[in-house]
Design a protein around this motif. Structure first.
Motif, PDB file in Angstrom:
ATOM      1  N   GLU A   8       0.890  -1.091  -0.071  1.00 11.30           N
ATOM      2  CA  GLU A   8      -0.133   0.043  -0.094  1.00 11.30           C
ATOM      3  C   GLU A   8       0.813   1.258  -0.064  1.00 11.30           C
ATOM      4  N   PRO A   9       0.764   2.237  -1.052  1.00 16.73           N
ATOM      5  CA  PRO A   9       1.464   3.472  -1.075  1.00 16.73           C
ATOM      6  C   PRO A   9       1.189   4.051   0.518  1.00 16.73           C
ATOM      7  N   GLY A  10       2.356   4.903   0.782  1.00 22.38           N
ATOM      8  CA  GLY A  10       2.215   5.704   2.109  1.00 22.38           C
ATOM      9  C   GLY A  10       1.338   7.002   1.654  1.00 22.38           C
ATOM     10  N   LYS A  11       1.771   8.220   2.349  1.00 22.53           N
ATOM     11  CA  LYS A  11       1.128   9.329   2.010  1.00 22.53           C
ATOM     12  C   LYS A  11       1.625   9.919   0.547  1.00 22.53           C
ATOM     13  N   ARG A  12       0.746  10.530  -0.207  1.00 20.43           N
ATOM     14  CA  ARG A  12       1.136  11.054  -1.375  1.00 20.43           C
ATOM     15  C   ARG A  12       1.959  12.388  -1.183  1.00 20.43           C
ATOM     16  N   GLU A  13       3.089  12.228  -0.538  1.00 16.50           N
ATOM     17  CA  GLU A  13       4.109  13.463  -0.509  1.00 16.50           C
ATOM     18  C   GLU A  13       5.546  12.848  -0.433  1.00 16.50           C
ATOM     19  N   CYS A  14       6.378  13.767  -0.748  1.00 14.60           N
ATOM     20  CA  CYS A  14       7.800  13.147  -0.580  1.00 14.60           C
ATOM     21  C   CYS A  14       8.215  13.951   0.835  1.00 14.60           C
ATOM     22  N   GLN A  15       8.224  12.881   1.987  1.00 13.46           N
ATOM     23  CA  GLN A  15       8.961  13.514   3.074  1.00 13.46           C
ATOM     24  C   GLN A  15      10.280  14.319   3.073  1.00 13.46           C
TER      25      GLN A  15
END
Length: 78
Positions: A8-15
């Motif tokens: 499952e993908p994580g949050k749709r952002e590059c930390q």
């Protein structure tokens, strides 16, 4: 034929970009662990850095309906 396990993908952002106060061009997801990072076209190139740190070889586009996949080992789409 080898199949990657579903992740499952994580949050749709590059930390990493958020931490460095950068923006990204496109996001990709690691198909091994679900880590989301900016693509090679982005200033940070954090998806490639994730591959170099973990040896997780394949990323996929987060764009809805996309089937694009990139393999860092073979440096080509798969």
């Amino acid at each position: 034929m080898h199949r990657l396990p579903a992740s499952e993908p994580g949050k749709r952002e590059c930390q990493a970009c958020l931490t460095a106060d950068r923006t990204w061009t496109r996001l990709v997801v690691c198909l091994t662990c679900g880590w989301v990072a900016c693509s090679d076209e982005s200033p940070g190139g954090h998806a490639k850095a994730h591959y170099e740190e973990t040896d997780h070889p394949v990323v996929g586009a987060l764009d809805p309906g996309s089937t694009w996949r990139w393999c860092y080992v073979h440096r080509r789409t798969v």
